[in-house]
Design a protein around this motif. Structure first.
Motif, PDB file in Angstrom:
ATOM      1  N   ASP A 100      -6.537 -11.008  -4.158  1.00  0.00           N
ATOM      2  CA  ASP A 100      -7.795 -10.311  -3.880  1.00  0.00           C
ATOM      3  C   ASP A 100      -7.555  -9.072  -3.031  1.00  0.00           C
ATOM      4  OD1 ASP A 100      -7.073 -12.148  -1.796  1.00  0.00           O
ATOM      5  OD2 ASP A 100      -9.092 -11.968  -0.948  1.00  0.00           O
ATOM      6  N   LEU A 101      -6.625  -9.167  -2.075  1.00  0.00           N
ATOM      7  CA  LEU A 101      -6.309  -8.011  -1.228  1.00  0.00           C
ATOM      8  C   LEU A 101      -5.604  -6.933  -2.043  1.00  0.00           C
ATOM      9  CD1 LEU A 101      -5.040  -9.833   1.994  1.00  0.00           C
ATOM     10  CD2 LEU A 101      -7.356  -9.043   1.460  1.00  0.00           C
ATOM     11  N   LYS A 161       0.828  -1.209   0.000  1.00  0.00           N
ATOM     12  CA  LYS A 161       0.000   0.000   0.000  1.00  0.00           C
ATOM     13  C   LYS A 161       0.862   1.259   0.000  1.00  0.00           C
ATOM     14  CE  LYS A 161      -3.883   2.200   2.385  1.00  0.00           C
ATOM     15  NZ  LYS A 161      -4.872   2.063   3.488  1.00  0.00           N
ATOM     16  N   TYR A 188      -5.915  -6.451  -5.318  1.00  0.00           N
ATOM     17  CA  TYR A 188      -6.920  -5.840  -6.202  1.00  0.00           C
ATOM     18  C   TYR A 188      -7.794  -4.849  -5.434  1.00  0.00           C
ATOM     19  CZ  TYR A 188     -10.806  -5.240  -9.408  1.00  0.00           C
ATOM     20  OH  TYR A 188     -11.759  -4.696 -10.216  1.00  0.00           O
ATOM     21  N   SER A 189      -8.238  -5.232  -4.247  1.00  0.00           N
ATOM     22  CA  SER A 189      -9.097  -4.346  -3.448  1.00  0.00           C
ATOM     23  C   SER A 189      -8.364  -3.073  -3.071  1.00  0.00           C
ATOM     24  CB  SER A 189      -9.578  -5.081  -2.188  1.00  0.00           C
ATOM     25  OG  SER A 189     -10.415  -6.159  -2.520  1.00  0.00           O
ATOM     26  N   CYS A 190      -7.079  -3.190  -2.751  1.00  0.00           N
ATOM     27  CA  CYS A 190      -6.275  -2.008  -2.431  1.00  0.00           C
ATOM     28  C   CYS A 190      -6.181  -1.085  -3.638  1.00  0.00           C
ATOM     29  CB  CYS A 190      -4.876  -2.441  -1.976  1.00  0.00           C
ATOM     30  SG  CYS A 190      -3.757  -1.068  -1.630  1.00  0.00           S
ATOM     31  N   SER A 216      -8.181  -0.874  -6.185  1.00  0.00           N
ATOM     32  CA  SER A 216      -9.491  -0.324  -6.564  1.00  0.00           C
ATOM     33  C   SER A 216      -9.957   0.776  -5.616  1.00  0.00           C
ATOM     34  CB  SER A 216     -10.535  -1.435  -6.646  1.00  0.00           C
ATOM     35  OG  SER A 216     -10.711  -2.061  -5.394  1.00  0.00           O
ATOM     36  N   ASP A 217      -9.291   0.918  -4.477  1.00  0.00           N
ATOM     37  CA  ASP A 217      -9.589   2.039  -3.580  1.00  0.00           C
ATOM     38  C   ASP A 217      -9.072   3.358  -4.142  1.00  0.00           C
ATOM     39  OD1 ASP A 217     -10.912   0.560  -1.650  1.00  0.00           O
ATOM     40  OD2 ASP A 217      -9.141   0.276  -0.398  1.00  0.00           O
ATOM     41  N   ASN A 235     -12.222 -15.263  -3.831  1.00  0.00           N
ATOM     42  CA  ASN A 235     -12.598 -13.853  -3.724  1.00  0.00           C
ATOM     43  C   ASN A 235     -12.233 -13.089  -4.989  1.00  0.00           C
ATOM     44  OD1 ASN A 235     -13.495 -14.306  -1.105  1.00  0.00           O
ATOM     45  ND2 ASN A 235     -11.617 -13.552  -0.152  1.00  0.00           N
ATOM     46  N   LEU A 236     -11.022 -13.345  -5.491  1.00  0.00           N
ATOM     47  CA  LEU A 236     -10.570 -12.639  -6.687  1.00  0.00           C
ATOM     48  C   LEU A 236     -11.446 -12.972  -7.886  1.00  0.00           C
ATOM     49  CD1 LEU A 236      -8.337 -10.817  -7.951  1.00  0.00           C
ATOM     50  CD2 LEU A 236      -7.198 -12.947  -8.630  1.00  0.00           C
ATOM     51  N   LEU A 246     -14.394 -10.837  -7.609  1.00  0.00           N
ATOM     52  CA  LEU A 246     -14.078  -9.428  -7.816  1.00  0.00           C
ATOM     53  C   LEU A 246     -13.861  -9.105  -9.295  1.00  0.00           C
ATOM     54  CD1 LEU A 246     -11.604  -8.877  -4.834  1.00  0.00           C
ATOM     55  CD2 LEU A 246     -13.814  -7.747  -5.106  1.00  0.00           C
ATOM     56  N   LYS A 298     -11.609   0.813 -11.708  1.00  0.00           N
ATOM     57  CA  LYS A 298     -11.428  -0.615 -11.935  1.00  0.00           C
ATOM     58  C   LYS A 298     -11.029  -0.918 -13.372  1.00  0.00           C
ATOM     59  CE  LYS A 298     -14.348  -2.054  -8.108  1.00  0.00           C
ATOM     60  NZ  LYS A 298     -15.539  -2.820  -7.652  1.00  0.00           N
TER      61      LYS A 298
END
Length: 350
Positions: free
Chosen positions: A173-174, A107, A176-178, A180-181, A332-333, A336, A185
């Motif tokens: 997945d983590l 991050k 990607y989520s980071c 996309s914040d 999860n991925l 997503l 996308k």
């Protein structure tokens, strides 16, 4: 003009992309890596930027240098516009994972990069691979870069020190989520290793185009480049890995050095010379590289059994925990991304 950051992952065509595509395409203004060598950048400050300030530099040091770094990126971006390039960016697999304990977390690295490059029209690209195969490949690479000991020891320590190593960096997945914040996308591109290389380790082609290069060209909105897709990192066979893992125990270098020493220190040469004014002789700066090459030569010349097979046996409880950890993330991925990942992402084994 599109901007890009190719984040890796390691052992997923990164060096070949850097040397054969990003640095060679006439419509791409590439800052590095891959210019003239596996660790080459467009200039000295760009080298320091990616090898130190976006990789390991703590906050106070980074903030001290931030105005200079921001101005440098803007200078090159404007130069790319002047030259009529279609896209501008850089590539480093060290964005995607922390090879050593000194590396910053994902991050922090990505936030710094987005701030420097600006999020407008910034595309991030990652090539993912099923995690157990990737970990096996990274063990082999780690031995090549000085790690002593067996695969079982490697897995034990990967699990034991997961709070500070790259175990979580492979939870796609983590990641990607980071991303996309902070980014739209549609600007986050995950490519799947297993769709790009066949069972015979040959690059997949469609209509006589290398699928990986074609996908990259579409993402960056540039013409397809018909490249001689080479491999630049020497792979050691099982016998050579077994021999070198033993040699590493008595010839400490790179990943086998103490924690307060930096691995792959030669990659930071431009920073030491130009930012810190440390004009150390090449024999000192490249001593680990020299040791590594000497030991690789010894491994190749060893009279060990050429039929030796590297064992991937490890603690069964830890292995099951890792498989469960990554399988959960892959489900999860899949949701997503709204894609069906290959079967090997859900049926992993050591």
């Amino acid at each position: 003009m599109k901007k890009y950051l190719h984040l890796g992952y390691p052992k997923n065509f990164s060096t070949s992309l850097q040397r054969n595509f990003f640095s060679e395409h006439p419509d791409i203004y590439h800052l590095g890596i891959g210019i003239d060598s596996n660790i080459g950048y467009i200039d000295n400050l760009s080298s320091a930027l990616f090898e130190v300030y976006l990789k390991s530099a703590k906050g106070f040091k980074y903030e001290e240098q931030y105005p200079k770094l921001k101005s440098h990126i803007e200078h090159h971006y404007n130069e790319a516009i002047k030259q009529g390039k279609k896209c501008f960016g850089a590539s480093s697999e060290h964005f995607s994972f922390g090879f050593t304990y000194e590396s910053l977390d994902f991050k922090t690295k990505i936030l710094r990069a987005i701030d420097l490059f600006g999020k407008d029209d910034l595309n991030v690209i990652l090539v993912i691979r099923n995690q157990i195969d990737l970990i096996k490949s990274l063990y082999r690479e780690s031995v090549r870069v000085g790690l002593p000991g067996s695969f079982s020891e490697f897995i034990y320590n990967l699990y034991k020190f997961q709070d500070r190593n790259y175990l979580y960096d492979f939870r796609y997945d983590l990641v990607y989520s980071c991303l996309s914040d902070y980014l739209p996308k549609e600007n986050i591109h995950f490519l799947i290793f297993e769709d790009l290389r066949d069972e015979n380790k040959q690059m997949v082609k469609n209509n006589n185009k290398v699928s990986l290069i074609n996908k990259m060209s579409i993402i960056l909105d540039v013409d397809y480049l018909d490249v001689d897709f080479q491999h630049f990192n020497e792979a050691l066979n099982d016998k050579e890995i077994l021999v070198k893992s033993e040699l590493n125990k008595s010839n400490r270098h790179d990943l086998g050095r103490e924690m307060l020493f930096s691995a792959e220190i030669h990659r930071q040469k431009e920073y030491f010379v130009n930012d810190l004014g440390l004009n150390e002789p090449d024999e000192l700066m490249f001593q680990d590289v020299i040791t590594k090459r000497k030991l690789i030569k010894q491994s190749k010349e060893s009279k060990g059994n050429e039929e030796s097979k590297l064992s991937y046996d490890c603690d069964s409880i830890i292995a099951e925990k890792l498989i469960q950890f990554y399988t959960e993330g892959n489900y999860n991925l899949s949701e997503l991304l709204n894609v069906s990942l290959p079967k090997c992402y859900f049926e992993m084994n050591f």
